[in-house]
Design a protein around this motif. Structure first.
Motif, PDB file in Angstrom:
ATOM      1  N   ARG A  71     -84.744  71.122  41.647  1.00 46.91           N
ATOM      2  CA  ARG A  71     -85.711  70.095  42.056  1.00 46.91           C
ATOM      3  C   ARG A  71     -85.361  69.456  43.398  1.00 46.91           C
ATOM      4  O   ARG A  71     -85.990  68.470  43.781  1.00 46.91           O
ATOM      5  N   VAL A  72     -84.410  70.017  44.122  1.00 47.84           N
ATOM      6  CA  VAL A  72     -83.951  69.410  45.372  1.00 47.84           C
ATOM      7  C   VAL A  72     -84.212  70.349  46.544  1.00 47.84           C
ATOM      8  O   VAL A  72     -83.958  71.555  46.464  1.00 47.84           O
ATOM      9  N   ILE A  73     -84.721  69.792  47.630  1.00 46.81           N
ATOM     10  CA  ILE A  73     -84.949  70.503  48.888  1.00 46.81           C
ATOM     11  C   ILE A  73     -84.208  69.736  49.971  1.00 46.81           C
ATOM     12  O   ILE A  73     -84.224  68.502  49.992  1.00 46.81           O
ATOM     13  N   LEU A  74     -83.564  70.456  50.868  1.00 47.15           N
ATOM     14  CA  LEU A  74     -82.892  69.819  51.994  1.00 47.15           C
ATOM     15  C   LEU A  74     -83.685  70.090  53.260  1.00 47.15           C
ATOM     16  O   LEU A  74     -83.951  71.247  53.596  1.00 47.15           O
ATOM     17  N   CYS A  75     -84.051  69.026  53.949  1.00 49.44           N
ATOM     18  CA  CYS A  75     -84.739  69.133  55.235  1.00 49.44           C
ATOM     19  C   CYS A  75     -83.807  68.586  56.312  1.00 49.44           C
ATOM     20  O   CYS A  75     -83.348  67.450  56.218  1.00 49.44           O
ATOM     21  N   LEU A  76     -83.526  69.403  57.322  1.00 51.99           N
ATOM     22  CA  LEU A  76     -82.669  69.010  58.427  1.00 51.99           C
ATOM     23  C   LEU A  76     -83.500  68.731  59.669  1.00 51.99           C
ATOM     24  O   LEU A  76     -84.506  69.396  59.920  1.00 51.99           O
ATOM     25  N   GLY A  77     -83.078  67.745  60.441  1.00 54.10           N
ATOM     26  CA  GLY A  77     -83.760  67.428  61.690  1.00 54.10           C
ATOM     27  C   GLY A  77     -82.824  66.685  62.620  1.00 54.10           C
ATOM     28  O   GLY A  77     -81.820  66.106  62.174  1.00 54.10           O
ATOM     29  N   ALA A  78     -83.156  66.686  63.893  1.00 52.04           N
ATOM     30  CA  ALA A  78     -82.289  66.030  64.864  1.00 52.04           C
ATOM     31  C   ALA A  78     -82.284  64.520  64.704  1.00 52.04           C
ATOM     32  O   ALA A  78     -81.290  63.854  64.978  1.00 52.04           O
ATOM     33  N   GLY A  79     -83.395  63.952  64.246  1.00 51.93           N
ATOM     34  CA  GLY A  79     -83.503  62.502  64.125  1.00 51.93           C
ATOM     35  C   GLY A  79     -84.296  61.912  65.280  1.00 51.93           C
ATOM     36  O   GLY A  79     -84.404  62.520  66.351  1.00 51.93           O
TER      37      GLY A  79
END
Length: 307
Positions: free
Chosen positions: A88-96
């Motif tokens: 049930r977990v998704i990781l979304c990465l971004g620079a911010g």
């Protein structure tokens, strides 16, 4: 038809998160995306509460930045949540957001390198492998996650060409920022290639005034210049950034005109909301993430209008 998700910025009291999550699940949302905006509420804490309050709703940590949080800790947080609520977990990465990083005194050089390396580190750790990564910005070796062996999808938040291409090459999907106009979203998706394609669309029924400040928060960033140009609205980004920094809310409200709102969101009457969401559906998104809401009632109302 594209799935529906809900995005929460972290402005509402954390005591409201359980009700918000239940409203999303009961309204048919597939995923609750919890933003990681510096100085707002912590998405990992919110995710734990939201997962506990629901039974099937997926939770995405959105968009965790390797500049403010080391990739090892990002992987630890996602894996710990998935250990308790597997699948049930998704990781979304971004620079911010550049303005937020600057306010915290955090430098953000070489975002393509930083995000690309963070993806590789998280992949190794999620697989349960002994980390052996010697990158330009991060070096991780000789350790593995105590709770590795987790099938956690990794998504990249992107809106610029090179980051979009990186998402297509290295991640399981892409998330396009909120307040992006349909023409800009289409241009982004054309550059991604494969993977799951999601986009945040600020959605609100009724008067437009409550959505102006969230839109201004996003569109003040210089990296949204092309989004604004393709959307066709007239907006003085420099003045908007200055007004936001000064907390001059009357000026923010003036600059984010009705025309800006209508071109960059799905707001207004139920018919207007559905018509605008249909524009986004026609682009070919796999998931439309409804955003700009901070209470359970608004979430339930928006989901009802969206179908």
């Amino acid at each position: 038809m594209a799935e529906l998700g809900i995005a929460i910025d972290g402005r509402a009291p954390i005591t409201d998160i359980a009700a918000q999550a239940r409203a999303a699940e009961e309204g048919g949302a597939s995923t609750l995306w919890l933003a990681c905006h510096l100085f707002l509420r912590d998405p990992v804490a919110m995710a734990a509460l939201a997962l506990a309050a629901t039974r099937r709703l997926k939770i995405a940590l959105m968009a965790m930045s390797p500049y403010s949080t080391h990739p090892v800790y990002i992987a630890m947080a996602a894996a710990s949540l998935d250990e308790m609520y597997p699948g049930r977990v998704i990781l979304c990465l971004g620079a911010g957001a550049p303005a937020d990083l600057k306010a915290a005194g955090i430098d953000s050089p070489k975002p393509l390198v930083a995000i690309g390396e963070a993806v590789k580190i998280c992949r190794q750790l999620f697989a349960g492998e002994m980390a052996d990564f010697q990158g330009e910005m991060f070096k991780v070796s000789g350790r593995r996650l105590a709770n590795g062996g987790r099938a956690i999808p990794i998504v990249i938040a992107a809106s610029r060409p090179n980051m979009l291409k990186l998402a297509g090459r290295q991640s399981d999907g892409v998330l396009i920022s909120a307040a992006t106009s349909p023409p800009f979203v289409k241009t982004c998706l054309d550059q991604v290639g494969g993977g799951r394609k999601s986009c945040i669309v600020y959605t609100k029924l009724g008067p437009l005034d409550p959505i102006r400040r969230p839109i201004g928060f996003v569109l003040r960033g210089a990296h949204h210049a092309e989004n604004i140009r393709l959307g066709g609205a007239r907006l003085d980004q420099q003045a908007l950034a200055a007004a936001y920094a000064a907390e001059n809310w009357s000026e923010v409200d003036r600059l984010v005109s009705d025309d800006v709102v209508r071109r960059h969101t799905a707001c207004g009457t139920p018919a207007e909301v559905r018509a605008k969401l249909d524009e986004y559906r026609a682009i070919g998104l796999d998931e439309i993430v409804l955003g700009g809401m901070d209470d359970a009632r608004s979430i339930a109302t928006a989901l009802k209008a969206a179908v």
